[in-house]
Design a protein around this motif. Sequence first.
Motif, PDB file in Angstrom:
ATOM      1  N   LYS B 119       0.766  -1.361  -0.033  1.00  0.00           N
ATOM      2  CA  LYS B 119       0.002   0.070   0.066  1.00  0.00           C
ATOM      3  C   LYS B 119       0.809   1.227  -0.013  1.00  0.00           C
ATOM      4  N   THR B 120       2.180   1.006   0.256  1.00  0.00           N
ATOM      5  CA  THR B 120       3.208   2.213   0.390  1.00  0.00           C
ATOM      6  C   THR B 120       3.801   2.382  -0.815  1.00  0.00           C
ATOM      7  N   LEU B 121       3.533   3.770  -1.288  1.00  0.00           N
ATOM      8  CA  LEU B 121       4.392   3.679  -2.772  1.00  0.00           C
ATOM      9  C   LEU B 121       5.855   4.036  -2.173  1.00  0.00           C
ATOM     10  N   LEU B 122       6.710   3.642  -3.248  1.00  0.00           N
ATOM     11  CA  LEU B 122       8.181   3.891  -2.901  1.00  0.00           C
ATOM     12  C   LEU B 122       8.412   5.231  -3.361  1.00  0.00           C
ATOM     13  N   PRO B 123       9.643   5.541  -2.701  1.00  0.00           N
ATOM     14  CA  PRO B 123      10.259   7.013  -3.311  1.00  0.00           C
ATOM     15  C   PRO B 123      10.607   6.575  -4.922  1.00  0.00           C
ATOM     16  N   LEU B 124      10.327   7.615  -5.687  1.00  0.00           N
ATOM     17  CA  LEU B 124      10.445   7.400  -7.118  1.00  0.00           C
ATOM     18  C   LEU B 124      11.569   8.436  -7.628  1.00  0.00           C
ATOM     19  N   VAL B 125      12.518   7.824  -8.147  1.00  0.00           N
ATOM     20  CA  VAL B 125      13.669   8.978  -8.941  1.00  0.00           C
ATOM     21  C   VAL B 125      13.855   8.407 -10.293  1.00  0.00           C
ATOM     22  N   ALA B 126      14.739   9.255 -10.986  1.00  0.00           N
ATOM     23  CA  ALA B 126      15.204   8.658 -12.346  1.00  0.00           C
ATOM     24  C   ALA B 126      16.427   7.517 -12.172  1.00  0.00           C
ATOM     25  N   ASP B 127      16.155   6.716 -13.098  1.00  0.00           N
ATOM     26  CA  ASP B 127      17.258   5.484 -13.099  1.00  0.00           C
ATOM     27  C   ASP B 127      17.142   4.776 -14.395  1.00  0.00           C
ATOM     28  N   PRO B 128      18.117   4.370 -14.776  1.00  0.00           N
ATOM     29  CA  PRO B 128      18.177   3.680 -16.230  1.00  0.00           C
ATOM     30  C   PRO B 128      17.427   2.370 -16.082  1.00  0.00           C
ATOM     31  N   MET B 129      16.679   1.827 -17.128  1.00  0.00           N
ATOM     32  CA  MET B 129      15.660   0.895 -17.058  1.00  0.00           C
ATOM     33  C   MET B 129      16.394  -0.505 -16.986  1.00  0.00           C
ATOM     34  N   PRO B 130      16.287  -1.169 -15.820  1.00  0.00           N
ATOM     35  CA  PRO B 130      16.695  -2.335 -15.739  1.00  0.00           C
ATOM     36  C   PRO B 130      16.056  -3.348 -16.455  1.00  0.00           C
ATOM     37  N   THR B 131      16.736  -4.680 -16.829  1.00  0.00           N
ATOM     38  CA  THR B 131      15.732  -5.890 -17.354  1.00  0.00           C
ATOM     39  C   THR B 131      15.244  -6.594 -16.176  1.00  0.00           C
ATOM     40  N   LEU B 132      14.035  -6.514 -15.692  1.00  0.00           N
ATOM     41  CA  LEU B 132      13.479  -6.846 -14.557  1.00  0.00           C
ATOM     42  C   LEU B 132      13.301  -8.440 -14.613  1.00  0.00           C
ATOM     43  N   ALA B 133      13.889  -9.007 -13.665  1.00  0.00           N
ATOM     44  CA  ALA B 133      13.511 -10.685 -13.666  1.00  0.00           C
ATOM     45  C   ALA B 133      12.798 -11.064 -12.411  1.00  0.00           C
ATOM     46  N   ARG B 153      18.066  -8.882 -14.484  1.00  0.00           N
ATOM     47  CA  ARG B 153      18.648  -9.785 -15.451  1.00  0.00           C
ATOM     48  C   ARG B 153      20.001  -9.389 -16.128  1.00  0.00           C
ATOM     49  N   LYS B 154      19.957  -8.081 -16.772  1.00  0.00           N
ATOM     50  CA  LYS B 154      20.792  -7.890 -17.710  1.00  0.00           C
ATOM     51  C   LYS B 154      22.299  -7.645 -17.213  1.00  0.00           C
ATOM     52  N   SER B 184      12.963 -27.039  -0.472  1.00  0.00           N
ATOM     53  CA  SER B 184      14.185 -26.930  -0.687  1.00  0.00           C
ATOM     54  C   SER B 184      14.920 -25.831   0.011  1.00  0.00           C
ATOM     55  N   LYS B 185      16.363 -26.164   0.076  1.00  0.00           N
ATOM     56  CA  LYS B 185      17.327 -25.434   0.792  1.00  0.00           C
ATOM     57  C   LYS B 185      17.314 -23.660   0.135  1.00  0.00           C
ATOM     58  N   PRO B 186      17.295 -22.964   1.077  1.00  0.00           N
ATOM     59  CA  PRO B 186      17.446 -21.564   0.527  1.00  0.00           C
ATOM     60  C   PRO B 186      18.680 -21.356  -0.169  1.00  0.00           C
ATOM     61  N   VAL B 187      18.627 -20.608  -1.126  1.00  0.00           N
ATOM     62  CA  VAL B 187      19.894 -20.254  -1.939  1.00  0.00           C
ATOM     63  C   VAL B 187      20.220 -18.941  -1.471  1.00  0.00           C
ATOM     64  N   ARG B 188      21.575 -18.969  -1.077  1.00  0.00           N
ATOM     65  CA  ARG B 188      22.072 -17.616  -0.547  1.00  0.00           C
ATOM     66  C   ARG B 188      22.361 -16.563  -1.468  1.00  0.00           C
ATOM     67  N   TRP B 208      23.561 -16.312 -10.286  1.00  0.00           N
ATOM     68  CA  TRP B 208      22.267 -16.070 -10.869  1.00  0.00           C
ATOM     69  C   TRP B 208      21.518 -17.221 -11.309  1.00  0.00           C
ATOM     70  N   LYS B 209      22.297 -18.214 -11.980  1.00  0.00           N
ATOM     71  CA  LYS B 209      21.366 -19.677 -12.278  1.00  0.00           C
ATOM     72  C   LYS B 209      20.855 -20.126 -11.153  1.00  0.00           C
ATOM     73  N   LYS B 210      21.634 -20.023 -10.114  1.00  0.00           N
ATOM     74  CA  LYS B 210      21.122 -20.807  -8.751  1.00  0.00           C
ATOM     75  C   LYS B 210      19.965 -20.368  -8.267  1.00  0.00           C
ATOM     76  N   MET B 211      19.669 -19.137  -8.496  1.00  0.00           N
ATOM     77  CA  MET B 211      18.621 -18.308  -7.881  1.00  0.00           C
ATOM     78  C   MET B 211      17.235 -18.511  -8.773  1.00  0.00           C
ATOM     79  N   LYS B 212      17.536 -19.005  -9.992  1.00  0.00           N
ATOM     80  CA  LYS B 212      16.427 -19.088 -11.157  1.00  0.00           C
ATOM     81  C   LYS B 212      15.509 -20.054 -10.484  1.00  0.00           C
ATOM     82  N   GLY B 213      14.221 -19.520 -10.631  1.00  0.00           N
ATOM     83  CA  GLY B 213      13.004 -20.162 -10.272  1.00  0.00           C
ATOM     84  C   GLY B 213      12.304 -20.057  -8.713  1.00  0.00           C
TER      85      GLY B 213
END
Lengths: 182, 246
Positions: B119-133, B153-154, B184-188, B208-213
């Motif tokens: 419900k809380t909006l986050l502070p918003l400022v300019a930033d380059p566009m990430p590839t959101l995964a 992801r990028k 499953s065991k948590p992935v650090r 990154w691969k280990k975190m997939k899924g």
Amino acid sequence: MQENDPYAELLRLCARGDEKAFERLYQLTSPKLFSVCLKLMKTRHAAEDVLQDGFIKIWNNAASFNPERASAMTWMATVVRNRGLDVLRSRKSRPQEVETEYEGLDFASSDLSPGEMAGISLSASRVQECMKALQEKQRKSILMAYYYGYTHEEIAARLAAPLGTVKAWVRRGVERLRKCLE
Amino acid sequence: MSGVKRYQNPELYEALAAEYVLGTLTGAARRRFERLMAERPYIRHAVEIWEQKLNPMAELVPEAEPPVRVWNNIRQAIAQDAGAATGRERQGAGWLGWLRRPAFWQTTTAILAVALGLKTLLPLVADPMPTLAYISVLEGEGDKPMAVTMGDRKRRVVSVRLMEKPKLAGEHVLELWAIKSPDSKPVRVGIVPPDRKTTHLRLSEQEWKKMKGAKQFAITFEPKNRAESEEPTGPIMYKGKCIDFI
């Protein structure tokens, strides 16, 4: 584990997001670490990439540095060298163009002047002393692997020795080092 | 001795750890050892011991000044990561500027708000566009949003934004984990310093691969100087479902 670790405080500040401290840390340590990269990677381009990736990782992971386990310089060298080894070992073959020639191992084996001694840590002089206690071929093989990133095969070619013999030199050298550094 | 048991022999795994650090462990053997290192803290520990023994040798090389462009690239990468144009405002600068983009804002934050009860909006400022995964809102006691986690992801960067400074007893840090299923065991994923508003954890391709899924992200409180471990020791303090865009 140095009593007076000159870079530990800068790393601690990096963990808190202090960019000035990071810049200072880079100025002070990048000449050594770049030299490590040049020897390991053999081309300036690859060495610059590894140094760059390594320092970004140092900045991002500064909070995981534990001064009780290693000196700041050792930790940073670990980060940078691991990055270099990852790149080297994921390559199918060595690049044909080699810009940094093999420069021997004198820098690692020669006696240091008092001035130079003052600039290195106790851990560094201890490992250097233990290296000197190894048989010459064992020492050469280990130093070639460590500084130049050579594989067993590359060491065998450079020392004109059979592969199995080189593997045994490394294995026995490592075992003696372990006992010496205990 | 064969198979898995082989690696329980200290003489063997310590010798392999030394050759791993030296770099003479190559090819499939190196990759196998890396997998073992990720699974077994005692092997990771043996590697760390050898790193501490051998890597002081880096001090013995003659110095070589790197070109100025290397520092410029590093500075730029860090400024981008922090989303801080001035480079000094690492903490204050936001990193969710891309949420301002109308289409993305309408879809993703709507999903977020509904799915995660944000419900809380986050502070918003300019930033380059990430590839959101990945995106996840981690809640603490009383379902209060305590942290937001996003995976780019990028750049293989997981960013963690703490909504408020956690109340920690003594010398503790936060540690972020990805959870794939309840069994499953948590992935650090990495350490999140409690003093920083935003932390960026840059992962290797393997990490990154280990975190997939990942289906959930969780944060535990861990003693500051504990040996790096693949398993959490502290209780889960914040957790949240993860939306996966992969």
